[in-house]
Motif scaffolding. Structure first.
Motif, PDB file in Angstrom:
ATOM      1  N   ALA A   1      37.925  50.217  28.721  1.00 41.97           N
ATOM      2  CA  ALA A   1      38.118  49.367  29.898  1.00 41.97           C
ATOM      3  C   ALA A   1      38.592  47.985  29.450  1.00 41.97           C
ATOM      4  CB  ALA A   1      36.807  49.242  30.675  1.00 41.97           C
ATOM      5  N   GLU A   2      38.977  47.157  30.423  1.00 42.09           N
ATOM      6  CA  GLU A   2      39.333  45.771  30.129  1.00 42.09           C
ATOM      7  C   GLU A   2      38.090  44.907  30.260  1.00 42.09           C
ATOM      8  OE1 GLU A   2      42.708  44.103  31.980  1.00 42.09           O
ATOM      9  OE2 GLU A   2      44.071  45.698  31.338  1.00 42.09           O
ATOM     10  N   VAL A   3      37.917  44.018  29.293  1.00 37.77           N
ATOM     11  CA  VAL A   3      36.699  43.225  29.173  1.00 37.77           C
ATOM     12  C   VAL A   3      37.062  41.760  29.010  1.00 37.77           C
ATOM     13  CG1 VAL A   3      34.709  42.744  27.681  1.00 37.77           C
ATOM     14  CG2 VAL A   3      35.387  45.117  28.145  1.00 37.77           C
ATOM     15  N   THR A   4      36.271  40.890  29.618  1.00 34.88           N
ATOM     16  CA  THR A   4      36.427  39.452  29.407  1.00 34.88           C
ATOM     17  C   THR A   4      35.149  38.894  28.794  1.00 34.88           C
ATOM     18  OG1 THR A   4      37.954  39.193  31.268  1.00 34.88           O
ATOM     19  CG2 THR A   4      36.825  37.210  30.503  1.00 34.88           C
TER      20      THR A   4
ATOM     21  N   ASP B   1      38.726  28.160  32.582  1.00 33.66           N
ATOM     22  CA  ASP B   1      37.448  28.469  33.232  1.00 33.66           C
ATOM     23  C   ASP B   1      37.604  29.684  34.133  1.00 33.66           C
ATOM     24  OD1 ASP B   1      35.907  26.194  32.305  1.00 33.66           O
ATOM     25  OD2 ASP B   1      37.126  24.975  33.660  1.00 33.66           O
ATOM     26  N   VAL B   2      36.569  30.495  34.198  1.00 34.17           N
ATOM     27  CA  VAL B   2      36.487  31.532  35.228  1.00 34.17           C
ATOM     28  C   VAL B   2      35.980  30.861  36.500  1.00 34.17           C
ATOM     29  CG1 VAL B   2      35.358  33.672  35.942  1.00 34.17           C
ATOM     30  CG2 VAL B   2      36.067  33.371  33.568  1.00 34.17           C
TER      31      VAL B   2
ATOM     32  N   LEU C   1      38.375  39.065  38.307  1.00 34.11           N
ATOM     33  CA  LEU C   1      38.011  37.652  38.267  1.00 34.11           C
ATOM     34  C   LEU C   1      39.263  36.789  38.311  1.00 34.11           C
ATOM     35  CD1 LEU C   1      38.596  36.618  35.070  1.00 34.11           C
ATOM     36  CD2 LEU C   1      36.601  38.061  34.697  1.00 34.11           C
ATOM     37  N   THR C   2      39.062  35.541  38.733  1.00 36.56           N
ATOM     38  CA  THR C   2      40.125  34.550  38.760  1.00 36.56           C
ATOM     39  C   THR C   2      39.798  33.459  37.753  1.00 36.56           C
ATOM     40  OG1 THR C   2      40.629  34.950  41.090  1.00 36.56           O
ATOM     41  CG2 THR C   2      41.337  32.847  40.171  1.00 36.56           C
ATOM     42  N   TYR C   3      40.802  33.049  36.973  1.00 33.35           N
ATOM     43  CA  TYR C   3      40.569  31.983  36.004  1.00 33.35           C
ATOM     44  C   TYR C   3      41.609  30.879  36.206  1.00 33.35           C
ATOM     45  CZ  TYR C   3      43.989  34.954  33.567  1.00 33.35           C
ATOM     46  OH  TYR C   3      45.078  35.722  33.253  1.00 33.35           O
TER      47      TYR C   3
ATOM     48  N   CYS D   1      42.820  38.777  37.086  1.00 32.65           N
ATOM     49  CA  CYS D   1      42.911  40.028  36.337  1.00 32.65           C
ATOM     50  C   CYS D   1      41.897  41.021  36.889  1.00 32.65           C
ATOM     51  CB  CYS D   1      42.671  39.801  34.842  1.00 32.65           C
ATOM     52  SG  CYS D   1      41.001  39.256  34.412  1.00 32.65           S
ATOM     53  N   ASP D   2      42.259  42.283  36.843  1.00 28.97           N
ATOM     54  CA  ASP D   2      41.338  43.347  37.216  1.00 28.97           C
ATOM     55  C   ASP D   2      40.473  43.644  36.004  1.00 28.97           C
ATOM     56  OD1 ASP D   2      42.444  43.557  39.748  1.00 28.97           O
ATOM     57  OD2 ASP D   2      43.983  44.946  39.049  1.00 28.97           O
ATOM     58  N   CYS D   3      39.233  43.244  36.096  1.00 29.37           N
ATOM     59  CA  CYS D   3      38.325  43.358  34.949  1.00 29.37           C
ATOM     60  C   CYS D   3      36.932  43.684  35.468  1.00 29.37           C
ATOM     61  CB  CYS D   3      38.325  42.052  34.162  1.00 29.37           C
ATOM     62  SG  CYS D   3      37.114  41.980  32.847  1.00 29.37           S
TER      63      CYS D   3
END
Length: 552
Positions: free
Chosen positions: A365-368, A424-425, A437-439, A450-452
């Motif tokens: 998966a995509e991870v932040t 920043d997120v 989330l939006t950064y 990004c879709d995370c």
């Protein structure tokens, strides 16, 4: 990886004769019950003749998982710790056993280094073997993003209790287990403990009680109470117990603290290939228990009061403990994002540690990862080994301001990791679980989305000191002041009553000490915390001698 050869040991005839002084020889027929599954404080069983069989209840039914011949002993770490025994021991063939009662076994471990080394090595290897081979008598059933599932699995993982997890959406095994136990999905999550016990939607505290992780009675006393079982607290427990002091160490979740969530610590002296924080905590916990320290979790400190020449620690559940000295090692915790609704996603996409359990959830998966310290770097590198992509987001201009160089280089060179500085997120998206989330860039103000579904937070640190009395001197951020950091006027206001000044780790209350991340001015490194926890014990001895001298 532990081999099968490491999980057993055969005592010589001479050693068996010595061990008989600690227990009683019993004769049994084949099929006799020796240790019941679920027993608390199980006895140590050594086979003298015939053989003993070990049975466990698994997701595939009741199985014989081993047998012990002459000179070999049954059990795992529960024999040392007194926790719930998750297997059943029967006599497999007519013969004799040596039964060493739990209390006598603890006396043997504490007083004989030869046998202590053998038992601790083999019992620890069996626990590790169970975890690596997927053998488990504890079964968790529930959805991947169920907070209750995450909470109980987190507890089990941090306490080193081997378990298997089944999501009803992933196949027929969960449905079979539910039907076998007469359960329905509305009752999930459920935890199956061996053959008999099923816990429906248990809290971590209820599960801990069932496993025997918390057997601390109300009114328990000790020379030293250690609040917090991170590296500093565990070091204090090990050194105090090894020097003859009675010790109770508590933690709000499990031994390890923030370090316990680290996937790999590579700059700790003596481990050139690194060690996970969880493994380091497990080894230290066993070491402390070997010397007689009582490690209890999850329990939460509620208040600290004076009690004559001693101190009373009130737990959040109402129990009261008494000690002549207290070590505050309650550490600090990562902060939440300053975004409304963050709590709703905790355990449903937002996590504060990167361990194998979280890695299992975010495979491919995509991870932040948010943060610029070593913990963030270690977590990002670990997660990148299983995730499709890892974004490292931080508000500083450069990672090198706060992160070790070896980690920065690895992040920069890793093909799956994207480094996003000065960012920043600012918003979270998703319904029942995190979906994106939006950064926002600090320099340009530009925003991106990004879709995370997985966000790991390693930002800031707030000290766990809300349970301390108001008279305890702390700095403006809540970190505890010790030694020369405490001004004379602050000592007067706190009611300091001794002719001497506080020692280096002593707080504004005599014989109350602070070590590790909770202390003002501490270096946020595992080695530093361990050093403080070990050194403070000499100060405790001196302070307790003062009390004894004054009393006489």
């Amino acid at each position: 990886m532990v081999s099968r050869a490491e999980v057993n040991h055969t005592f010589t005839d001479a050693e068996l004769d010595e061990l008989k002084a600690f227990g009683a020889v019993e004769s049994h027929f084949a099929g006799d019950l020796i240790v019941e599954e679920g027993a608390m404080a199980p006895d140590c069983i050594i086979t003298l003749s015939g053989h003993t069989d070990i049975f466990a209840s698994t997701d595939e039914g009741r199985k014989r998982v081993g047998w012990m011949e002459r000179g070999q002993f049954a059990g795992d770490l529960s024999v040392l710790t007194g926790q719930r025994h998750l297997s059943r021991v029967e006599m497999g063939q007519d013969g004799e056993i040596l039964r060493i009662a739990h209390a006598d076994f603890q006396r043997l471990i504490a007083g004989n280094s030869h046998y202590s080394d053998i038992f601790v090595r083999v019992l620890s290897a069996r626990r590790e073997f169970s975890n690596h081979r997927g053998f488990a008598a504890v079964i968790v059933i529930g959805a991947a993003m169920d907070r209750g599932v995450y909470a109980v699995r987190d507890l089990l993982a941090k306490h080193g209790v081997a378990h298997r997890w089944f999501d009803p959406a992933d196949g027929p095994v969960a449905a079979h287990l539910l039907a076998e136990r007469g359960l329905i999905e509305e009752q999930l999550p459920a935890v199956i403990l061996g053959a008999a016990d099923v816990l429906i939607q248990p809290t971590p505290e209820q599960l801990a009680q069932a496993l025997g992780l918390d057997l601390l009675p109300d009114g328990a006393t000790a020379d030293v109470i250690v609040v917090g079982s991170g590296p500093g607290g565990l070091a204090a427990a090990v050194y105090a117990a090894s020097e003859g002091l009675s010790v109770i160490a508590i933690d709000s979740l499990a031994p390890g603290g923030q370090a316990g969530t680290s996937s790999k610590i590579e700059n700790y002296l003596g481990f050139p290939t690194g060690i996970s924080g969880n493994e380091l905590a497990r080894r230290a916990t066993v070491q402390a228990q070997k010397f007689g320290a009582r490690i209890v979790a999850p329990v939460r400190a509620g208040a600290l009061d004076r009690d004559g020449d001693a101190y009373c620690l009130s737990l959040a559940d109402g129990r009261r403990l008494r000690a002549r000295a207290v070590v505050i090692a309650s550490g600090a915790q990562y902060q939440r994002l300053p975004i409304e609704g963050t709590e709703a996603y905790e355990g449903r996409g937002i996590f504060y540690g990167a361990t194998p359990m979280e890695a299992q959830l975010c495979s491919n998966a995509e991870v932040t990862v948010v943060g610029a310290g070593n913990s963030a770097g270690q977590g990002a590198i670990y997660l990148a080994s299983v995730a499709k992509k890892v974004r490292v987001v931080f508000r500083r201009a450069s990672l090198r301001d706060t992160m070790s160089e070896y980690l920065v280089k690895r992040l920069e060179e890793h093909p799956n990791i994207e480094i996003i500085a000065s960012t920043d997120v600012v918003a979270l998206h998703g319904e029942e679980r995190l979906g994106g989330l939006t950064y926002r860039c600090r320099e340009t103000g530009a925003q991106g989305r990004c879709d995370c579904g997985f966000l790991f937070l390693f930002i800031g640190a707030s000290p766990n000191t809300r349970w301390l009395p108001r008279e305890m001197v702390c700095d403006e951020r809540g970190f505890v002041k010790t030694g020369s950091d405490i001004a004379p006027l602050e000592l007067v206001k706190a009611g300091w009553s001794l002719d001497r000044m506080p020692s280096r780790y002593e707080t504004s209350w005599p014989r109350i000490y602070a070590v590790g991340d909770v202390r003002k001015g501490s270096v946020k490194r595992v080695a530093s915390s361990v050093g403080e926890g070990s050194v403070v014990v000499s100060d405790i001895h001196q302070a307790l001698a003062e009390v004894s001298s004054a009393a006489s």
